[in-house]
Design an enzyme around this catalytic site. Sequence first.
Site, PDB file in Angstrom:
ATOM      1  CE  LYS A 209      -1.594   8.561   9.235  1.00 51.20           C
ATOM      2  NZ  LYS A 209      -3.037   8.702   9.290  1.00 51.20           N
TER       3      LYS A 209
ATOM      4  N   GLY B 112      -7.925   0.948  18.880  1.00 51.89           N
ATOM      5  CA  GLY B 112      -7.421  -0.215  18.143  1.00 51.89           C
ATOM      6  C   GLY B 112      -7.307   0.126  16.672  1.00 51.89           C
TER       7      GLY B 112
ATOM      8  CB  CYS C 219      -4.062   3.987  12.122  1.00 45.46           C
ATOM      9  SG  CYS C 219      -4.294   3.760  10.353  1.00 45.46           S
TER      10      CYS C 219
HETATM   11  P1  NAD Z   1      -3.941  -3.039   3.879  1.00 41.63           P
HETATM   12  O1  NAD Z   1      -3.195  -4.130   4.528  1.00 41.63           O
HETATM   13  O2  NAD Z   1      -5.423  -3.023   3.936  1.00 41.63           O
HETATM   14  O3  NAD Z   1      -3.531  -2.959   2.333  1.00 41.63           O
HETATM   15  C1  NAD Z   1      -2.209  -3.038   1.895  1.00 41.63           C
HETATM   16  C2  NAD Z   1      -2.205  -3.736   0.540  1.00 41.63           C
HETATM   17  O4  NAD Z   1      -0.903  -3.640  -0.002  1.00 41.63           O
HETATM   18  C3  NAD Z   1      -2.536  -5.228   0.613  1.00 41.63           C
HETATM   19  O5  NAD Z   1      -3.626  -5.505  -0.252  1.00 41.63           O
HETATM   20  C4  NAD Z   1      -1.246  -5.910   0.118  1.00 41.63           C
HETATM   21  O6  NAD Z   1      -1.507  -7.093  -0.606  1.00 41.63           O
HETATM   22  C5  NAD Z   1      -0.656  -4.828  -0.762  1.00 41.63           C
HETATM   23  N1  NAD Z   1       0.762  -4.976  -1.004  1.00 41.63           N
HETATM   24  C6  NAD Z   1       1.762  -5.300  -0.138  1.00 41.63           C
HETATM   25  N2  NAD Z   1       2.942  -5.306  -0.779  1.00 41.63           N
HETATM   26  C7  NAD Z   1       2.708  -4.976  -2.062  1.00 41.63           C
HETATM   27  C8  NAD Z   1       3.525  -4.806  -3.212  1.00 41.63           C
HETATM   28  N3  NAD Z   1       4.856  -4.983  -3.153  1.00 41.63           N
HETATM   29  N4  NAD Z   1       2.946  -4.467  -4.363  1.00 41.63           N
HETATM   30  C9  NAD Z   1       1.620  -4.307  -4.460  1.00 41.63           C
HETATM   31  N5  NAD Z   1       0.769  -4.436  -3.403  1.00 41.63           N
HETATM   32  C10 NAD Z   1       1.323  -4.766  -2.228  1.00 41.63           C
HETATM   33  O7  NAD Z   1      -3.343  -1.679   4.506  1.00 41.63           O
HETATM   34  P2  NAD Z   1      -4.122  -0.289   4.696  1.00 41.63           P
HETATM   35  O8  NAD Z   1      -4.963  -0.321   5.908  1.00 41.63           O
HETATM   36  O9  NAD Z   1      -4.725   0.108   3.393  1.00 41.63           O
HETATM   37  O10 NAD Z   1      -2.883   0.669   5.029  1.00 41.63           O
HETATM   38  C11 NAD Z   1      -1.950   1.034   4.032  1.00 41.63           C
HETATM   39  C12 NAD Z   1      -1.072   2.142   4.583  1.00 41.63           C
HETATM   40  O11 NAD Z   1      -1.866   3.311   4.852  1.00 41.63           O
HETATM   41  C13 NAD Z   1      -0.386   1.817   5.909  1.00 41.63           C
HETATM   42  O12 NAD Z   1       0.873   2.403   5.939  1.00 41.63           O
HETATM   43  C14 NAD Z   1      -1.281   2.460   6.942  1.00 41.63           C
HETATM   44  O13 NAD Z   1      -0.590   2.801   8.113  1.00 41.63           O
HETATM   45  C15 NAD Z   1      -1.720   3.710   6.202  1.00 41.63           C
HETATM   46  N6  NAD Z   1      -2.998   4.255   6.665  1.00 41.63           N
HETATM   47  C16 NAD Z   1      -4.029   3.427   6.932  1.00 41.63           C
HETATM   48  C17 NAD Z   1      -5.237   3.957   7.321  1.00 41.63           C
HETATM   49  C18 NAD Z   1      -6.398   3.053   7.661  1.00 41.63           C
HETATM   50  O14 NAD Z   1      -7.375   3.566   8.194  1.00 41.63           O
HETATM   51  N7  NAD Z   1      -6.346   1.774   7.364  1.00 41.63           N
HETATM   52  C19 NAD Z   1      -5.411   5.332   7.425  1.00 41.63           C
HETATM   53  C20 NAD Z   1      -4.337   6.159   7.111  1.00 41.63           C
HETATM   54  C21 NAD Z   1      -3.129   5.609   6.723  1.00 41.63           C
END
Ligand code: NAD
Length: 433
Positions: free
Chosen positions: A206, A259, A262
Site C-alpha cells: 500500500k 493532495g 492519502c
Molecule cells: P475518514 O477520516 O474519512 O474516516 C475515518 C472514520 O473513522 C471517522 O468517521 C472517525 O470518526 C472514525 N473513527 C475514528 N476512531 C474510531 C473508533 N475508535 N471507532 C469507530 N470509528 C472511529 O478516513 P478515510 O479517508 O476513510 O481513511 C480511512 C483509512 O483508509 C486511512 O488509513 C486512510 O489512509 C485509508 N485510505 C483512504 C483512502 C481515501 O481515499 N480516503 C484510500 C485508501 C486508503
Amino acid sequence: MKITIIGTGYVGLPTGVGLAEFGNDVTCLDIDEKKIEKLKKGELTIYEAGLEELFTKNIQNKKLTFSTSFKECIPDSDLVILAVGTPPHPITKEADMRYIKQASEELAKHLAGYTVVAIKSTVPVNTGDAVENIIKKVNPTADVDVVSLPEFLREGFAVEDFFNPDRIIVGANTTRARELIGNLYTPFKDKCTILYVSRQSSETIKYASNAFLAMKIQYINEMADFCETSGANIYEVAKGMGLDSRIGAKFLVPGPGYGGFCFPKDTCAMAYMGKFNGVDLSLIEATIKGNEKRKINMAKRILDMVSDVKNPTVAVLGSAFKGGTDDCRESPALQIIEIMLAHDVNIKLYDPEALENTKAILGDMVTYCSSAYEAIGGADVLAVLTDWNEFKSLELEKIKILMKRPQIADFRNNFDYNLAKSLGFEIKTLGIK
Ligand code: NAD
C-alpha cells in the site's frame, strides 16, 4: 456474511455499501454519533459519485445498518474491517495509530466465535502484529485472525473502484483467514487478481504504491516546468511517454501538486519508516519537498498576475483536492488560497461540492459563491485549481465580459488555450510555453 466496518468515512462507507450490495449484512460503526445519526436517517455524509442510489437501496433492503455500539455489532460478526483514520503525527509525520489502537482494544472486548479482523486503514508495516497483540492482551481467549486488506480506491471514483478493482491484496497468515476473505471476494474471482501475500508485504504494498504514484505526479509536474522553458508541450510529451506500456498513461497530467488524505500523509509515513529502519528513501523525500515547493510556486504565479493591482480579487474555481469529491484534506487549492490570503488578495471561491468542508477550514476568510460565474464576476484573475468536469463547460466569451481583467491561471488544463489566447486572455497554463 455478517460484517462490521469500524470507521464510516471516505473508505468505510463506500466499502460498506459495496459489500452490502453483494448480499452481506453490513453494519457501519463509528464513534461519531452525529455522523451515525445522519446515516440512520438515510442521509449521506460524504459526496461520492454513484453512492447515493446504492446506499438508499441497501438501507431499504436492510442489508446496510449503522451503529455506534461495539457491543451490539462485534459478537455476531464473521468479519470486522478496520477503516479508521491514520492521520500524520503533527510533528514526526509518522502514521498516528491512536484510532487503530482504540478501535482494536474496544472490538477485542466483544469478540465471540471465530472472527477475522481485517485492517483496511493504511498502516505501517507490522501493524497486523500490533493489533493481534492488543486483541490477545484484552481478550486472551479470542479466536481471531488479523489480516491486512489495504484499500486502493480513488476518492471521487470510490464506487466505480469498489466494483472494478485492479487487484485485491490480502495479507493473511492462516488458511482459514484466506478462505474467509476469498469467500468475501468471490464476486471478483474472474475479474481481477486476488494476491495473497504475508501481512508485512501487504502493508508495504500500500505505501509503496502510493509513494510511487505521488512520485509519478511530481515527475510530470517537473517535466511540465521543463516544457515551459524548452518550448515542448507537456500534453504531447505525456501522451508520447504514456504509450510506453512500461510507463503507462495514467498519472501523467500536470497539476498544482498532489493532495488529499492519502499521498501527502503516506509519502511522509513511508519516509519516516525509511528513517526508522535506516534505509535511504531519498526519491520519496525529494517528492515530498518538490510537492511542497510546487504549491508555493503555483501561488506565486497567480500573485505575479496581480502584482500591479491594488486590492486584487482572484476568483478560485475548486477547493476540493480533486474533482469528484468534497474532500479538502491537504488540498493544494486550499494551500494556494492561504498563501494568497497572506498577500492580502481577496478570494471569491466556488466549488460544486466542497464548500461546506471548505467553510470548516477557511471560515469567513474568503467569499463563497453559489456558481462559477458568480465567483468570476469582477475578478482580476480566474484560477482553476480543481479538475471538476463542470468547469469544462464554462464559456470564455461570457467569462471575459464578467471579469475586471481577462487573466486566467489554468492549473488544470481546463480551457482551450488557443481559444483563450485568441479572445485576448492572458492565460497561464502548465507545461506550455
Ligand atoms: P475518514 O477520516 O474519512 O474516516 C475515518 C472514520 O473513522 C471517522 O468517521 C472517525 O470518526 C472514525 N473513527 C475514528 N476512531 C474510531 C473508533 N475508535 N471507532 C469507530 N470509528 C472511529 O478516513 P478515510 O479517508 O476513510 O481513511 C480511512 C483509512 O483508509 C486511512 O488509513 C486512510 O489512509 C485509508 N485510505 C483512504 C483512502 C481515501 O481515499 N480516503 C484510500 C485508501 C486508503
